[in-house]
Each structure stands twice: as structure tokens, then as C-alpha cells.
Write an enzyme that holds these catalytic residues in place. Structure first.
Site, PDB file in Angstrom:
ATOM      1  N   LYS A   1       5.991  54.553  24.790  1.00  9.20           N
ATOM      2  CA  LYS A   1       4.563  54.827  24.888  1.00  9.20           C
ATOM      3  C   LYS A   1       3.952  54.758  23.488  1.00  9.20           C
ATOM      4  O   LYS A   1       3.107  53.919  23.210  1.00  9.20           O
ATOM      5  CB  LYS A   1       4.306  56.213  25.494  1.00  9.20           C
ATOM      6  CG  LYS A   1       4.337  56.374  27.013  1.00  9.20           C
ATOM      7  CD  LYS A   1       5.335  55.582  27.750  1.00  9.20           C
ATOM      8  CE  LYS A   1       5.336  55.790  29.249  1.00  9.20           C
ATOM      9  NZ  LYS A   1       6.114  56.927  29.732  1.00  9.20           N
TER      10      LYS A   1
ATOM     11  N   ASP B   1       8.331  67.667  26.791  1.00  8.67           N
ATOM     12  CA  ASP B   1       8.354  66.214  26.961  1.00  8.67           C
ATOM     13  C   ASP B   1       7.109  65.664  26.266  1.00  8.67           C
ATOM     14  O   ASP B   1       5.994  65.843  26.742  1.00  8.67           O
ATOM     15  CB  ASP B   1       8.338  65.886  28.468  1.00  8.67           C
ATOM     16  CG  ASP B   1       8.250  64.388  28.748  1.00  8.67           C
ATOM     17  OD1 ASP B   1       8.162  63.596  27.791  1.00  8.67           O
ATOM     18  OD2 ASP B   1       8.265  64.012  29.943  1.00  8.67           O
TER      19      ASP B   1
ATOM     20  N   TRP C   1       5.511  63.482  36.015  1.00 10.76           N
ATOM     21  CA  TRP C   1       6.679  63.578  35.115  1.00 10.76           C
ATOM     22  C   TRP C   1       7.205  64.997  35.082  1.00 10.76           C
ATOM     23  O   TRP C   1       8.424  65.212  35.078  1.00 10.76           O
ATOM     24  CB  TRP C   1       6.338  63.068  33.716  1.00 10.76           C
ATOM     25  CG  TRP C   1       5.969  61.614  33.709  1.00 10.76           C
ATOM     26  CD1 TRP C   1       4.781  61.070  33.326  1.00 10.76           C
ATOM     27  CD2 TRP C   1       6.789  60.501  34.110  1.00 10.76           C
ATOM     28  NE1 TRP C   1       4.818  59.707  33.472  1.00 10.76           N
ATOM     29  CE2 TRP C   1       6.025  59.337  33.949  1.00 10.76           C
ATOM     30  CE3 TRP C   1       8.096  60.395  34.605  1.00 10.76           C
ATOM     31  CZ2 TRP C   1       6.521  58.062  34.255  1.00 10.76           C
ATOM     32  CZ3 TRP C   1       8.593  59.130  34.916  1.00 10.76           C
ATOM     33  CH2 TRP C   1       7.810  57.985  34.738  1.00 10.76           C
TER      34      TRP C   1
HETATM   35  C1  PLP Z   1       6.947  57.408  30.745  1.00 10.02           C
HETATM   36  C2  PLP Z   1       7.205  58.859  30.769  1.00 10.02           C
HETATM   37  C3  PLP Z   1       8.460  59.389  31.156  1.00 10.02           C
HETATM   38  C4  PLP Z   1       9.597  58.512  31.643  1.00 10.02           C
HETATM   39  O1  PLP Z   1      10.121  57.764  30.637  1.00 10.02           O
HETATM   40  P1  PLP Z   1      11.375  56.791  30.859  1.00 10.02           P
HETATM   41  O2  PLP Z   1      11.701  56.418  29.463  1.00 10.02           O
HETATM   42  O3  PLP Z   1      10.902  55.653  31.700  1.00 10.02           O
HETATM   43  O4  PLP Z   1      12.445  57.560  31.524  1.00 10.02           O
HETATM   44  C5  PLP Z   1       8.625  60.754  31.103  1.00 10.02           C
HETATM   45  N1  PLP Z   1       7.644  61.572  30.696  1.00 10.02           N
HETATM   46  C6  PLP Z   1       6.436  61.097  30.326  1.00 10.02           C
HETATM   47  C7  PLP Z   1       5.388  62.059  29.870  1.00 10.02           C
HETATM   48  C8  PLP Z   1       6.183  59.737  30.354  1.00 10.02           C
HETATM   49  O5  PLP Z   1       4.983  59.277  29.981  1.00 10.02           O
END
Ligand code: PLP
Length: 358
Positions: free
Chosen positions: A192, A168, A101
């Protein structure tokens, strides 16, 4: 019977949240309409949105200098939106590369400015969190991924820095208290640890915005969404509603400190079983292990037993334990909503497997 859900995302939601969401999908608060078929300009939805913002502010102790937004496009859109809104051409942004990511965020930032990857754990398959690096003072911001969903590592402390801090937090938002004053921009896809897929939480310090020269498309400008309180266009109403219910559940079950204690207890139960076994080993460096996503593999001699282990998991109603396709092995995601009883069910599978094959 409900299965033990170890999926990485979309992932487990609290049972009372699903019940309420199901009820509201048929008849929202007795108004004779589904929450799915009311206007996003209605008093009912405005109240949902206001409650969602208020709950996020309360849980994370977010001050008025920050805006709280519920956007679309996933965390993946925040990879470019953050860079686009913060970097002028030629500006420097600093990234720490701790997994897929992060790498995707780096790729997008390069479209809008100069990127320096100040530290990376790619050399060891992203199994640890790099430490002890200097952050260039001329950076417009530092970007980190707080929890590496795929590799199972998590920042346990934040680097000291004077430059704006972008993070993030997609896979560990609301899992533990954070000192919000350290951050300038936080984003998290809901699916998540915060709710269903479809919305992305963005917490942004307002005074870092409005400084870029490029013309931003209206929908990709944070200031548009701040001015219109996340309702410039039709927001993802159901995703925001269920996220609101989930945040309310976090609050009602004791808030972030209580949540962190429960998450620590769940992770300890699982990691202790992995460490005690002779068949399995943890993937991540012990001090950097994630409390949200536990990654583990079979030892070299037992490698051939992967399908057997997954079959044992399935027989015990434990689903979603297969590792990410880029890593292999196993991954148990044990987000906020997962009860410790489900972790205990998986631990039992590990112990029985170990007794039989160890
Ligand atoms: C799942 C995830 C993403 C991507 O998320 P989307 O909503 O599918 O774009 C980005 N960063 C992390 C840490 C993730 O776990």
C-alpha cells in the site's frame, strides 16, 4: 504518459524509485549482475537489508527494544502470527472491529485464544471509528487497524491503554509520524504505502515474545526471524530492495512530518471537492476520514451515472477509482507516492462532472 494511479494496492510507487529499481533489475550498482540474481547471503544484499532496517528505524524513531523484520505472507499472515506468538490457549485478546481487515484479524485470533470485540462500527457499514470504550485489563493485547483501506476511515488518535498494543498499519505506515512508544507490535504489508507486494514489515517489542507455551513452527516464530535478521530463509529480495528505495525517498523528501503535511494537503483538496459537489457525498464520518483512501458515492438521484463518472476518470487518465467490490461507489487511494498534481487531475474530473450533471 504515466497515468494518475489511484489503485488501493498494489499501488503507486515514487517515479525515482521505479527508475532506480528498473536500472538495478538489469545491473545492480554496476556489479554486472541484476539485483534479482544475487545471493541473499551476498554482501550486496546484506547491505540492502541493513539499509532497509536502518531507514525504518530512522523514519519511525524505533528504539533498540524493538526488532524490525521483513517477512513474507502479507499482513494476512500477521493476523494469525501475532495471535499465535502472543496468546496462550484461553488468554484474552481485545479487538476493535473497524472493517473487513479487522474482521479477518479477529477470525484468525480466535484460533489461538479468546477474543473480545470491544467496539465495532459494523452497525453503520464501517463508516466511522468507534470511540469511548473500556479495554479489559486482563487482555494480553489490544488490536487495531489504523487505516481502513476499504472503507476510508483512519484512527486520528490512539486509545489510552496499559495492555500491549498491536496495530495493523498496512495502509498508512510512513504516512505520518507515530509515537512508537505506544506500540508493542506493528505490522504492515508493503504494497500500500511502503513498496511492492511481497514483504511485510514487522516491528515488535522483543520483551513481549517468548511467553507462549505452544510449540511454534519455526517459520511462524518471530524469534526465529529476529535471531537471523530476517534471513532465516530466502527473503523476498526485490520487494525488500524496492521498499528500501521507497523509504529512502521518504527520508530524502523530508521524512514523516513533511509527508504528513503533503498527505493532509492532498486529502483536503479531494475532500473539499467532494463536499462542494452536489453529485457526490463522502462515505466516512468527517472526523474519521482517511488521508490515504478517500471513499465517496453518488447521491441517490445520480446513482445511475457511476459508469459515466468512471469513464470520465479514465478519459482524464485517472485509474483505480472504482470502489472496493464489497462497498461499491468510488475510492481514490492517495498514498505517499501520489503527487498533488494527480489529485488535482481527479478533482478537475469531479468538478466538470458536477458542472454537467449537478
Ligand atoms: C491490504 C491490507 C491487508 C492485507 O494485506 P495482504 O498483504 O494482502 O495480506 C491487511 N490489512 C490492511 C489494513 C490492508 O490494507
Amino acid at each position: 504518459m504515466k497515468k494518475h494511479n489511484f489503485n488501493a494496492g498494489p499501488a503507486i510507487l515514487p517515479a525515482p524509485v521505479l527508475e532506480k529499481a528498473a536500472e538495478s533489475a538489469l545491473n545492480y550498482e554496476g556489479i554486472g549482475l541484476s539485483v534479482l540474481e544475487i545471493s541473499h547471503r551476498s554482501a550486496e544484499f546484506k547491505s540492502i537489508l541493513a539499509q532497509a532496517e536502518e531507514l525504518a528505524r530512522e523514519l519511525l524513531e524505533i528504539g533498540d527494544e524493538y526488532a524490525v523484520l521483513f517477512l513474507t505472507g502479507g499482513a494476512s499472515s500477521q493476523f494469525f502470527m501475532s495471535a499465535m506468538n502472543l496468546l496462550n490457549e484461553g488468554d484474552l485478546a481485545t479487538y476493535v472491529d473497524t472493517g473487513s481487515w479487522s474482521a479477518k484479524a479477529i477470525k484468525e485470533a480466535k484460533v489461538f485464544g479468546e477474543v473480545e470485540v470491544i467496539a465495532s462500527s459494523k452497525d453503520k457499514g464501517y463508516t466511522y471509528i468507534p470511540k469511548g470504550y473500556a479495554i479489559p485489563e486482563n487482555s494480553k493485547y489490544l488490536h487495531l487497524t489504523s487505516n481502513n483501506t476499504i472503507f476510508g476511515t483512519q484512527f486520528q488518535e490512539w486509545p489510552e491503554t496499559e495492555v500491549p498494543f498491536v496495530c495493523d498499519m498496512s495502509s498508512d505506515i510512513f504516512s505520518r509520524p507515530v509515537d512508537l512508544s505506544r506500540f508493542d507490535l506493528i505490522y504492515a504489508g508493503a504494497q500500500k504505502n511502503m513498496g511492492p507486494a511481497g514483504t511485510t514489515l514487522v516491528i515488535v517489542k522483543k520483551d513481549i515474545l517468548g511467553k507462549v507455551e505452544r510449540t511454534l513452527p519455526t517459520m511462524l516464530n518471530y524469534e526465529t526471524h529476529i535471531a537471523k535478521s530476517s534471513a532465516f530463509n530466502t527473503p523476498p529480495v526485490y520487494a525488500i530492495y524496492v521498499s528500501m528505495l521507497t523509504m529512502k525517498w521518504v527520508k530524502e523528501t523530508g521524512g514523516l512530518t513533511a509527508m504528513a503535511h503533503r498527505n493532509e494537503a492532498k486529502a483536503k483538496l479531494l475532500y473539499d471537492a467532494i463536499d462542494a459537489s452536489t453529485c457526490f457525498v463522502g462515505v466516512a464520518a468527517t472526523e474519521d476520514r482517511s488521508l490515504m483512501n478517500a471513499t465517496f458515492i453518488l447521491t441517490e438521484e445520480k446513482k445511475g451515472l457511476a459508469d459515466q463518472f468512471l469513464a470520465d476518470c479514465a478519459a482524464a487518465q485517472c485509474v483505480g477509482v472504482k470502489g472496493h467490490r464489497s462497498v461499491g461507489g468510488f475510492r481514490a487511494s492517495i498514498y505517499n507516492a501520489m503527487p498533488i498534481e494527480s489529485v488535482a487531475a481527479l478533482v478537475e474530473v469531479i468538478k466538470v462532472f458536477d458542472g454537467k450533471h449537478g
